[in-house]
Write a protein that holds these residues in place. Structure first.
Motif, short mmCIF file in Angstrom:
data_model
loop_
_atom_site.label_atom_id
_atom_site.label_comp_id
_atom_site.label_asym_id
_atom_site.label_seq_id
_atom_site.Cartn_x
_atom_site.Cartn_y
_atom_site.Cartn_z
N ALA A 1 47.71 36.78 38.48
CA ALA A 1 46.36 36.96 37.98
C ALA A 1 45.66 35.61 37.86
CB ALA A 1 46.40 37.66 36.62
N GLY A 2 46.44 34.55 37.64
CA GLY A 2 45.86 33.22 37.54
C GLY A 2 45.24 32.74 38.84
N GLU A 3 45.93 33.00 39.94
CA GLU A 3 45.40 32.61 41.24
C GLU A 3 44.11 33.38 41.52
OE1 GLU A 3 46.86 32.09 45.89
OE2 GLU A 3 47.71 33.68 44.66
N ARG A 4 44.10 34.66 41.15
CA ARG A 4 42.89 35.45 41.36
C ARG A 4 41.73 34.94 40.50
NH1 ARG A 4 43.39 41.67 40.11
NH2 ARG A 4 43.54 40.82 38.01
N ALA A 5 42.02 34.53 39.27
CA ALA A 5 40.97 34.00 38.39
C ALA A 5 40.34 32.75 39.00
CB ALA A 5 41.55 33.70 37.01
N GLU B 1 27.91 43.45 54.10
CA GLU B 1 27.23 44.37 55.00
C GLU B 1 28.05 44.64 56.26
OE1 GLU B 1 23.39 42.89 55.87
OE2 GLU B 1 22.62 43.07 53.83
N THR B 2 28.86 43.68 56.65
CA THR B 2 29.59 43.79 57.91
C THR B 2 31.10 43.93 57.75
OG1 THR B 2 29.70 41.38 58.10
CG2 THR B 2 27.83 42.49 59.14
N ASP B 3 31.59 43.80 56.53
CA ASP B 3 33.05 43.75 56.37
C ASP B 3 33.44 44.15 54.96
OD1 ASP B 3 35.70 43.25 57.02
OD2 ASP B 3 35.60 41.16 56.38
N GLN B 4 34.66 44.64 54.83
CA GLN B 4 35.25 44.81 53.51
C GLN B 4 36.73 44.47 53.63
OE1 GLN B 4 34.48 48.85 52.29
NE2 GLN B 4 36.34 49.62 53.23
N ARG B 5 37.24 43.73 52.65
CA ARG B 5 38.62 43.30 52.74
C ARG B 5 39.22 43.14 51.36
NH1 ARG B 5 38.84 37.74 55.73
NH2 ARG B 5 37.69 38.97 57.27
N LEU B 6 40.55 43.25 51.32
CA LEU B 6 41.29 42.98 50.09
C LEU B 6 41.88 41.59 50.17
CD1 LEU B 6 43.40 46.19 49.27
CD2 LEU B 6 41.65 45.15 47.83
N ILE B 7 41.70 40.82 49.11
CA ILE B 7 42.33 39.51 49.00
C ILE B 7 43.49 39.66 48.02
CG2 ILE B 7 41.93 37.05 48.62
CD1 ILE B 7 40.01 38.23 50.63
N GLY B 8 44.67 39.18 48.41
CA GLY B 8 45.85 39.34 47.58
C GLY B 8 46.31 38.04 46.95
N ILE C 1 40.11 48.16 43.57
CA ILE C 1 41.57 48.04 43.61
C ILE C 1 41.92 46.68 43.01
CG2 ILE C 1 43.60 47.97 45.09
CD1 ILE C 1 42.03 49.63 47.13
N ALA C 2 42.60 46.68 41.85
CA ALA C 2 42.91 45.44 41.14
C ALA C 2 44.34 44.98 41.35
CB ALA C 2 42.65 45.62 39.65
N LYS C 3 45.23 45.91 41.70
CA LYS C 3 46.63 45.53 41.86
C LYS C 3 47.33 46.54 42.74
CE LYS C 3 49.45 46.01 38.33
NZ LYS C 3 50.11 45.77 37.02
N GLU D 1 57.02 44.56 45.88
CA GLU D 1 56.16 43.47 45.44
C GLU D 1 55.01 43.99 44.57
OE1 GLU D 1 56.95 40.47 46.00
OE2 GLU D 1 58.26 40.52 47.76
N VAL D 2 54.51 43.12 43.71
CA VAL D 2 53.29 43.38 42.95
C VAL D 2 52.28 42.33 43.37
CG1 VAL D 2 52.22 43.49 40.67
CG2 VAL D 2 54.55 44.33 40.99
N VAL D 3 51.16 42.76 43.90
CA VAL D 3 50.13 41.84 44.39
C VAL D 3 48.82 42.13 43.66
CG1 VAL D 3 48.85 41.02 46.40
CG2 VAL D 3 51.23 41.76 46.66
N HIS D 4 48.28 41.12 42.98
CA HIS D 4 46.97 41.25 42.36
C HIS D 4 45.92 41.14 43.46
CE1 HIS D 4 48.60 40.76 38.24
NE2 HIS D 4 49.52 40.07 38.88
N THR D 5 44.86 41.91 43.36
CA THR D 5 43.89 41.96 44.47
C THR D 5 42.46 41.83 43.99
OG1 THR D 5 43.83 44.38 44.39
CG2 THR D 5 45.40 43.38 45.91
N GLU D 6 41.64 41.41 44.91
CA GLU D 6 40.19 41.33 44.73
C GLU D 6 39.56 41.96 45.97
OE1 GLU D 6 36.60 39.50 42.80
OE2 GLU D 6 38.55 40.20 42.17
N MET D 7 38.69 42.93 45.79
CA MET D 7 38.04 43.56 46.93
C MET D 7 36.69 42.91 47.18
SD MET D 7 37.12 47.56 47.68
CE MET D 7 38.75 47.96 48.29
N GLN D 8 36.45 42.52 48.41
CA GLN D 8 35.18 41.92 48.79
C GLN D 8 34.49 42.82 49.81
OE1 GLN D 8 35.58 37.76 49.95
NE2 GLN D 8 35.22 37.24 47.82
N VAL D 9 33.25 43.16 49.53
CA VAL D 9 32.49 44.05 50.40
C VAL D 9 31.19 43.36 50.80
CG1 VAL D 9 31.36 46.29 50.61
CG2 VAL D 9 33.44 46.07 49.23
#
Length: 205
Positions: free
Chosen positions: A66-70, A55-62, A2-4, A45-53
């Protein structure tokens, strides 16, 4: 991946927001600066996201841009910097401030973030100093609470599009803003020709 997310802001907390996309609520963890750029409940709203997975957790970072995500990706590539520390840094510093701190070797500025000691701050600055020039902060599109830093990686289609507009006589701030808006409209995977075409329309609008 999920990118956005484009949806309605449902609720916010100290370090998170819920974005309702067609009836599905996505919990995204955010920096304090991203949260301040979000509007009020009910706003679209439009939120750019990064998915982190893990062994114990998975979460979306918003992220508000795109600059903040980079920068988040760069920070978490540094040994000892996890998502929590990266978000703390992005809460304390704007994209422009972080870029400037790394470019100038100003570890004291990075150490202002919660949980970042002098040793880790020095490591971050040393490892990212050479990359900071390619992630110069540009003014992002309006509509999320004001100017937002948008990073354009050197050698990317976005950077080439900015150069193309400058070669056509547009001033750097105008070219950067137009390309940032084109990226928002077309998506981050858009090709150079499409970016230039749409950016030209935005620059002359």
């Amino acid at each position: 991946m999920i990118a956005k997310l484009t949806g309605i802001l449902d609720d916010t907390g100290p370090d998170w927001a819920i974005i309702d996309v067609n009836g599905v609520g996505y919990l995204v963890h955010c920096s304090a600066k991203t949260l301040t750029h979000l509007g009020i409940a009910g706003d679209k709203e439009v939120v750019h996201t990064e998915m982190q997975v893990s062994e114990t957790d998975q979460r979306l970072i918003g992220f508000a841009s795109a600059g903040e995500r980079a920068w988040f990706r760069l920070l978490t590539a540094v040994q000892g910097v996890g998502s929590k520390v990266a978000l703390a840094i992005l809460s304390a510093l704007s994209v422009e401030e972080l870029q400037r701190a790394c470019a100038n070797g100003d570890s004291a500025m990075v150490a202002r973030a919660n949980g970042v000691g002098p040793k880790l701050a020095s490591r971050i600055v040393n490892e990212l100093k050479d990359k900071a020039g390619g992630l110069a902060g540009l003014s992002g599109p309006a509509g999320m609470g004001g100017d937002i830093g948008v990073a354009v990686p050197a050698g990317s289609a976005s950077a080439d599009a900015v150069s193309a507009l400058q070669n056509l006589g547009f001033k750097p701030p105008v070219a950067s803003m137009a390309v940032a808006r084109a990226v928002e409209e077309l998506g981050e995977d858009a090709g150079l020709n499409d970016l230039v075409r749409v950016a030209l329309k935005r620059a002359t609008a």
